[in-house]
Write a protein that holds these residues in place. Structure first.
Motif, PDB file in Angstrom:
ATOM      1  N   SER A 222      38.482   2.879  81.123  1.00 39.31           N
ATOM      2  CA  SER A 222      37.263   3.087  82.138  1.00 39.31           C
ATOM      3  C   SER A 222      36.037   3.224  81.535  1.00 39.31           C
ATOM      4  CB  SER A 222      37.625   4.319  83.141  1.00 39.31           C
ATOM      5  OG  SER A 222      38.058   5.264  82.095  1.00 39.31           O
ATOM      6  N   PRO A 223      35.052   2.682  81.817  1.00 36.92           N
ATOM      7  CA  PRO A 223      33.696   2.603  81.308  1.00 36.92           C
ATOM      8  C   PRO A 223      32.860   4.130  81.114  1.00 36.92           C
ATOM      9  CG  PRO A 223      33.389   1.829  83.338  1.00 36.92           C
ATOM     10  CD  PRO A 223      34.829   1.994  83.185  1.00 36.92           C
ATOM     11  N   SER A 297      30.940   9.638  81.903  1.00 38.69           N
ATOM     12  CA  SER A 297      31.552   8.539  82.792  1.00 38.69           C
ATOM     13  C   SER A 297      30.707   7.991  83.913  1.00 38.69           C
ATOM     14  CB  SER A 297      32.778   9.121  83.480  1.00 38.69           C
ATOM     15  OG  SER A 297      32.389   9.846  84.398  1.00 38.69           O
ATOM     16  N   SER A 298      31.213   7.126  84.433  1.00 39.87           N
ATOM     17  CA  SER A 298      30.495   6.158  85.664  1.00 39.87           C
ATOM     18  C   SER A 298      29.974   7.192  86.821  1.00 39.87           C
ATOM     19  CB  SER A 298      31.134   5.140  86.351  1.00 39.87           C
ATOM     20  OG  SER A 298      32.319   5.713  86.976  1.00 39.87           O
ATOM     21  N   SER A 299      30.620   8.157  86.929  1.00 35.86           N
ATOM     22  CA  SER A 299      30.386   9.153  88.081  1.00 35.86           C
ATOM     23  C   SER A 299      28.927  10.162  87.424  1.00 35.86           C
ATOM     24  CB  SER A 299      31.366  10.418  88.541  1.00 35.86           C
ATOM     25  OG  SER A 299      31.926  11.092  87.230  1.00 35.86           O
ATOM     26  N   THR A 358      31.360  -0.588  86.548  1.00 35.70           N
ATOM     27  CA  THR A 358      32.852  -0.198  86.477  1.00 35.70           C
ATOM     28  C   THR A 358      33.788  -1.450  86.679  1.00 35.70           C
ATOM     29  OG1 THR A 358      32.701   0.252  89.061  1.00 35.70           O
ATOM     30  CG2 THR A 358      32.764   2.228  87.557  1.00 35.70           C
ATOM     31  N   LYS A 360      36.444  -3.962  86.035  1.00 36.25           N
ATOM     32  CA  LYS A 360      37.390  -3.909  85.185  1.00 36.25           C
ATOM     33  C   LYS A 360      37.448  -5.047  84.053  1.00 36.25           C
ATOM     34  CE  LYS A 360      40.135  -0.748  86.689  1.00 36.25           C
ATOM     35  NZ  LYS A 360      41.073  -0.577  88.132  1.00 36.25           N
ATOM     36  N   ALA A 423      28.956  -3.322  82.232  1.00 42.39           N
ATOM     37  CA  ALA A 423      30.659  -2.989  82.217  1.00 42.39           C
ATOM     38  C   ALA A 423      31.169  -3.062  80.946  1.00 42.39           C
ATOM     39  CB  ALA A 423      31.285  -3.650  83.299  1.00 42.39           C
ATOM     40  N   GLN A 427      32.966  -0.361  78.498  1.00 42.66           N
ATOM     41  CA  GLN A 427      34.496  -0.287  78.019  1.00 42.66           C
ATOM     42  C   GLN A 427      34.162  -0.090  76.493  1.00 42.66           C
ATOM     43  OE1 GLN A 427      36.642  -3.624  79.420  1.00 42.66           O
ATOM     44  NE2 GLN A 427      36.691  -2.568  81.512  1.00 42.66           N
TER      45      GLN A 427
END
Lengths: 632, 247
Positions: A222-223, A297-299, A358, A360, A423, A427
């Motif tokens: 996950s990025p 993280s992305s959040s 995000t 994939k 993205a 990663q």
């Protein structure tokens, strides 16, 4: 020399003539030597058996790690180079290392849980029991495991692995290549190749195993990003500025005022940032926020974006200053192509989810200056992305991943930079923490997956008995706790030492006694044969030649005694060994002497004989030839 | 006549139990083929003389004390102990009081021993020993141990042993002390005859004058004087006639 040999012959005839006397002395010598031989034989036989058993049992040489410390493949490579290490193999987590087994073609299905252990060529345990290491799709069972499921060599077993309390099950087949004897271990275990065990472990962890068509989630990274850039038209007020690092996952903040503002007092800072984001107009305010330790993280990025929500002038760029990509000889710093959810240059750039962090399987496209793009060409290229950081503690983090990507021209990019989809950048940023591999997914596409972090334990075999302790100490120095049979080895070694000491104490007392007995016997013998010895002197035998006489007698008596005691010893040793035959395996013996021991025994006997013979010959030298002439 | 051993102005002093004993030998020549009887009472110096002749005692001084070896005269006054031992083994034969045989050797081995000690080849030796034994009248006893022989037989074995290596001088110290008078005559007869056959000189020490007069060619005796201790002087040899009288 003829005189000497004649004197020796005479002493031989004398010893033979007085055979009763001779036998008495020989038995006296045997009475001293036999118990010594037996004691030494028992000591060396028992110690030898104990040591052989210790050595013969691979468990003695085994070192098992007990604490959980992440060990990477490089560590294992290093251990394999150590000559003291006969074999080492990583262990997977214990909890995930078991499966339900049954024999495939049997009408009655006996299904039992069996522990799984990794093995490979050269496994000391299998080697000792002459079992070949299993190949792919094969397993070696312990006797207990084979008993439980009633399997034999050659049978095909079906192993069932389940997760989520049995709701997801997969099976695979193993052919039994060998069954180990009971001595090899009492637990029901199966030895399989490490990569097969890792597949089972992955499956139990919820991951898919595409090679075996086992379902599960793809282990796509996950990025993450270590930093982010916030680009604004206007400066934030102090409160809003502080809020950028409040519960956003980012902890440090740097501000870069516009390069071409009217006050123009921060030219230097602006210039530093400018090349990274060539598409950012020079009159913008730039804030750089960074995480410390693990990346954000992305959040975290979403939280950051929330802080500037509603401001149409705000752009949030995921950013990683430590990534670079190389193709051939060329090397570029990787910078984000777009901002989060927003295109910088034109709206079309955000199509195909190019602005989504995000995604994939992001497109593997690098944007470079048109000149360079032309040079590289539009064909897919093998590239290496490198993450290089010297962190605050001074540790160097340096990881690479290789994959195929294409290069396309983008106006205005500096010659040292390559634009990457955010993205992809996210990663690749996982390289900060883990190795990545470019893997095939269950849907056939490719994605970056996190490589195994390493292993928490291992099974190791030392090359020699002495190496067990040495290896244990070495590993303890690396903060790896192990358990081994080192204490048992030390016990046997010290038992050997003390028994040896005891033997020599008893032996030296006995040997002294034997020497005294022989000297006394020789003296008495010479007194009895004074007349004969005097005649020999009269017949022209010089005193020094005559010394051969007691020397030979002593040798004959002692060697005769030793021969008797050896015969008795071998008979008794045979009796002892037969009596304990039930406790012995193969060619083991409870009472045994090596050729070296026998040779030493005879040598010591000869030395004592020589000593007593020489002591007696001092007396022979004093015999006068005149003593023979008349009876007085 | 060939003198084998020559002694001239020889003297030897011994201290024993606090008293002094001196033996003087003005002149003594022992020739090959001769039998010399040394007679006298106890303590007159018989043993001292034989010990000297046997190269066990060394005289204190002498004008001459020599022996005829095959390569010339050997001066016995200045030879080493090792040489003494060699000469004893090579040129002298001994007949001891009670035979002095080795109990663990057979008769044949006993006879061959002196020659074997000299390293003579044993094949020829065996024949020689057997013929000697036959001469001595013990040809049927060859493989017995000495303990199974009578005293007389044992002395015969001792004589054979004394002659096996062809010595030029045979010393017999009281060879008849342990046997009865009949056997004594017999032994003396055999001893003299066989020594003569080997052309060697024979010195017999005995206290039995009668026996000696019947068998010896010459007789020597001692004259004792009491000066500082006892001084014994060897008298010149006296020839014994065929009838057994002194000439």
């Amino acid at each position: 020399m003829s005189k000497a040999s004649q004197v020796a012959y005479l002493s031989y005839k004398d010893v033979l003539h007085e055979w009763r006397m001779t036998l008495c002395v020989m038995f006296a010598v045997a009475a001293i030597a036999t118990p010594l031989l037996l004691f030494f034989g028992l000591k060396s036989g028992v110690m030898d058996t104990l040591q052989k058993r210790l050595l013969g049992n691979p468990v003695t040489m085994e070192l098992l790690s007990v604490n959980e410390k992440k060990l990477d493949p490089a560590w294992f490579e290093e251990q394999r180079k150590d000559p003291r290490v006969a074999f080492v193999i990583p262990r997977t987590r214990r909890l995930s290392a078991s499966a339900e087994f049954f024999v495939k073609d049997k009408p009655k299905r006996i299904k039992k849980s069996i522990d799984l252990h990794p093995t490979d060529d050269g496994d000391a345990l299998l080697k000792h029991y002459k079992a070949q290491a299993p190949g792919d799709g094969e397993c070696v069972l312990t006797a207990e495991a084979a008993r439980r499921i009633e399997a034999a060599t050659g049978d095909v077993l079906v192993a069932t692995v389940s997760r989520d309390r049995g709701s997801v099950k997969v099976t695979r087949e193993f052919r039994v290549s060998a069954v180990l004897p009971d001595e090899a271990g009492a637990t029901p275990s199966a030895y399989i190749r490490l990569h097969e065990l890792e597949q089972i472990e992955s499956f139990k962890d919820g991951m898919a195993v595409p090679e075996l068509n086992w379902p599960g989630s793809d282990n796509i990274s996950s990025p993450v990003v270590p930093s982010a850039l916030l680009v604004l038209d206007r400066e934030l007020d102090a409160v809003r500025e502080a809020m950028l690092i409040q519960n956003t996952g980012f902890v440090s903040l740097k501000k870069f005022p516009p390069a071409c503002s009217d006050d123009g007092n921060s030219e230097e800072n602006v210039d530093k940032m400018r090349p990274y984001l060539p598409y950012i107009p020079c009159d913008k305010y730039v804030y750089m926020v960074s995480s410390v330790g693990s990346p954000s993280s992305s959040s975290d990025l979403s939280s950051l974006a929330d802080r500037v929500r509603g401001r149409s002038d705000a752009y949030v760029f995921p950013f990683n200053p430590y990534l670079s990509v190389s193709v051939g000889e060329k090397n570029f710093a990787i910078i984000p192509r777009t901002a989060l959810q927003r295109s910088v240059k034109d709206a079309t750039e955000c199509s195909n989810s190019a602005c989504v962090f995000t995604v994939k399987q992001p497109g593997r496209v690098f944007g470079v200056s048109p000149d360079i793009a032309k040079e590289i060409g539009s064909e897919p290229q093998t590239v290496t992305v490198n993450y290089h950081e010297v962190n605050s503690r001074g540790d160097v983090v340096d990881r690479n991943v290789e994959f195929t990507a294409v290069f396309e021209p983008v106006e205005g990019v500096g010659s040292n930079y390559a634009l990457a989809p955010i993205a992809l950048l996210g990663q690749l940023s996982n390289l900060q923490m883990r190795d990545l591999s470019d893997s095939e997914m269950t849907d056939g596409g490719r994605a970056f997956t996190l490589k195994r972090r390493g292993y928490t334990g291992f099974r190791m075999y030392a090359s020699k008995l002495d190496d067990v302790m040495a290896l244990q100490e070495k590993l303890a120095g690396e903060d790896i706790k192990t358990i081994s049979r080192a204490d048992r080895i030390a016990e046997v070694m010290s038992l050997d030492y003390y028994l040896g000491m005891l033997f020599w104490l008893i032996a030296s007392a006995s040997l002294l006694g034997a020497a005294c007995c022989l000297v006394a016997n020789m003296y008495a013998g010479i007194e009895r044969k004074r007349k004969e010895l005097a005649i020999l002197r009269l017949l022209g035998v010089h005193g020094s030649t005559l010394c051969i006489y007691p020397l030979c007698c002593s040798m004959l008596l002692t060697i005769g005694g030793i021969v008797i005691s050896l015969i008795v010893f071998f008979v008794l040793a045979h009796v002892v060994n037969s009596a304990f035959a039930a406790q012995l395996q193969g060619d083991e013996k409870f009472c045994d002497l090596t050729a070296f021991h026998l040779l030493s025994t005879v040598s010591i006997a000869v030395l004592i004989a020589a000593f007593s013979g020489l002591a007696a010959s001092r007396r022979v030298m004093k015999i006068e030839p005149s003593e023979s002439l008349r009876d007085e | 006549m060939n003198d084998y051993v020559c002694l001239r102005n020889l003297s030897l002093n011994r201290h024993k139990n606090g008293s002094s004993f001196t033996l003087l030998v003005p002149e003594l020549r022992i020739g090959c083929g001769q039998t010399l009887a040394v007679v006298g009472q106890s303590g007159c110096g018989k043993s001292t003389l034989t010990d000297m002749l046997a190269l066990i005692l060394r005289p204190d001084g002498a004008d001459e004390f020599s022996l005829q070896g095959p390569d010339g005269t050997i001066n016995l006054m200045n030879i080493s102990k090792r040489q003494q031992a060699f000469i004893r083994g090579r040129y002298i034969g001994y007949v001891l009081q009670s035979g002095g045989l080795f109990p663990f050797l057979s008769v044949l081995e006993n006879i061959m021993l002196p020659a074997k000690l000299l390293g003579m080849p044993s094949s020829a030796l065996k024949d020689k020993a057997k013929s000697l034994a036959v001469d001595m009248g013990i040809g049927d006893q060859l493989y017995k141990k000495p303990q199974f022989l009578s005293g007389g037989q044992r002395q015969r074995v001792a004589i054979a042993r004394a002659l096996i290596h062809d010595p030029k001088l045979v010393l017999a110290d009281e060879p008849t002390a342990a046997v009865d008078s009949v056997s004594a005559e017999d032994i003396c007869e055999v001893l003299k005859k066989s020594v003569n056959q080997h052309d060697a000189a024979l010195v017999i020490v005995s206290h039995d004058r009668g026996l000696m007069r019947r068998h010896a060619d010459y007789e020597v005796t001692f004259e004792l004087e009491r000066r500082d201790g006892i001084v014994s002087t060897l008298q010149p040899p006296v020839k014994i006639s065929q009838s057994g009288n002194l000439l």
